[in-house]
Design a protein around this motif. Sequence first.
Motif, mmCIF file in Angstrom:
data_model
loop_
_atom_site.group_PDB
_atom_site.id
_atom_site.type_symbol
_atom_site.label_atom_id
_atom_site.label_comp_id
_atom_site.label_asym_id
_atom_site.label_seq_id
_atom_site.Cartn_x
_atom_site.Cartn_y
_atom_site.Cartn_z
ATOM 1 N N SER A 1 -0.056 11.213 2.344
ATOM 2 C CA SER A 1 -0.603 10.111 3.130
ATOM 3 C C SER A 1 -1.289 10.599 4.407
ATOM 4 N N ARG B 1 10.082 11.197 9.851
ATOM 5 C CA ARG B 1 8.930 10.600 9.184
ATOM 6 C C ARG B 1 8.135 9.705 10.150
ATOM 7 N N ARG C 1 -6.624 9.338 1.589
ATOM 8 C CA ARG C 1 -6.655 8.056 2.323
ATOM 9 C C ARG C 1 -7.956 7.316 2.055
ATOM 10 N N ARG D 1 0.155 11.852 13.146
ATOM 11 C CA ARG D 1 -0.866 12.495 12.313
ATOM 12 C C ARG D 1 -2.265 12.106 12.815
ATOM 13 N N ARG E 1 0.802 0.945 6.981
ATOM 14 C CA ARG E 1 0.892 1.549 8.309
ATOM 15 C C ARG E 1 -0.391 1.346 9.103
ATOM 16 N N ASP E 2 -1.502 1.195 8.375
ATOM 17 C CA ASP E 2 -2.825 1.176 9.022
ATOM 18 C C ASP E 2 -3.627 -0.054 8.586
ATOM 19 N N THR F 1 5.303 12.356 -0.149
ATOM 20 C CA THR F 1 4.305 11.373 0.266
ATOM 21 C C THR F 1 3.817 11.616 1.693
ATOM 22 N N ARG G 1 2.757 6.462 -2.724
ATOM 23 C CA ARG G 1 3.869 7.028 -3.507
ATOM 24 C C ARG G 1 3.427 7.350 -4.940
ATOM 25 N N THR H 1 0.824 -1.220 0.000
ATOM 26 C CA THR H 1 0.000 0.000 0.000
ATOM 27 C C THR H 1 0.854 1.266 0.000
HETATM 28 O O1 DC Z 1 6.073 1.923 3.154
HETATM 29 P P1 DC Z 1 6.545 3.136 2.357
HETATM 30 O O2 DC Z 1 7.778 3.776 2.933
HETATM 31 O O3 DC Z 1 6.679 2.854 0.904
HETATM 32 O O4 DC Z 1 5.355 4.214 2.511
HETATM 33 C C1 DC Z 1 5.414 5.457 1.871
HETATM 34 C C2 DC Z 1 4.653 6.507 2.667
HETATM 35 O O5 DC Z 1 3.261 6.218 2.661
HETATM 36 C C3 DC Z 1 5.059 6.694 4.136
HETATM 37 O O6 DC Z 1 5.185 8.087 4.390
HETATM 38 C C4 DC Z 1 3.913 6.157 4.928
HETATM 39 C C5 DC Z 1 2.750 6.217 3.984
HETATM 40 N N1 DC Z 1 1.826 5.084 4.114
HETATM 41 C C6 DC Z 1 0.678 5.269 4.831
HETATM 42 O O7 DC Z 1 0.455 6.345 5.374
HETATM 43 N N2 DC Z 1 -0.228 4.251 4.924
HETATM 44 C C7 DC Z 1 0.004 3.068 4.348
HETATM 45 N N3 DC Z 1 -0.906 2.097 4.450
HETATM 46 C C8 DC Z 1 1.203 2.868 3.618
HETATM 47 C C9 DC Z 1 2.106 3.888 3.527
#
Ligand code: DC
Length: 217
Positions: free
Chosen positions: A98, A172, A104, A179, A125-126, A94, A38, A33
């Motif tokens: 994000s 980050r 989202r 957030r 992340r979620d 990003t 990205r 995801t």
């Molecule tokens: O996993 P990554 O580093 O490729 O993720 C890129 C960005 O997207 C990072 O800033 C977190 C965000 N992200 C998010 O908020 N929710 C997700 N499900 C996946 C990534």
Amino acid sequence: MTYIIAIDGPSGSGKSTISQKLAEILKIEYLNTGSMYRAVSKYFLDNNIKENSTENEISIALNKIKIDFINNEIYLNGENIESLIRTDLVTKNTSWVSANKIIRENLVAKQRQIASTKSFVVDGRDIGTVVFPNAKYKFYLTASTKERAKRRFLQKESNLSIEEIEEALIKRDLYDSSRAISPLKKADDALEIDNSKQSIEQTLQTIISYMDKEDVL
Ligand code: DC
């Protein structure tokens, strides 16, 4: 029966590598995801959509975006952008992308739709908290910031030094976890694995050891 394996954690915790290999071993699908956020970030950079653009401008732009995955590589409106979405510029942009509610909602709906008919490993992340709160398996991967910075550095996708990468990671992490919308957070029912000192194979074995036999055959 299809099932979801949710794998969350901060960047550099090995999510993508582990998730992709896990899906291969289990012969199920893999959805990254982070690549979707990205891809939107890249499209917005290319089309001058900014953090202070109006909700209407953002919605109209989102409607022009078609995201597909072919052989685990991401396509934006038919173009393979897999090698274009991990630059320092896209990574930095990003962050606001994000954290935006409209974006989202759009991407979470897409993620649920993509993973609706087959078994999937989904990383992000979620995933365990918001996208698939009823996922059969949930894991939260972590590693020390030093180790994560080293891994990112060795990927050679950034022009920054190890120290600069570590500094950017800490920023980050803080931004992602503080957030308001869908912050980076371990789901209460997720198993946390600190893989700072583990090989990829060891982490994979740990994950598989927690799965039901019927899903591992
Ligand atoms: O996993 P990554 O580093 O490729 O993720 C890129 C960005 O997207 C990072 O800033 C977190 C965000 N992200 C998010 O908020 N929710 C997700 N499900 C996946 C990534």
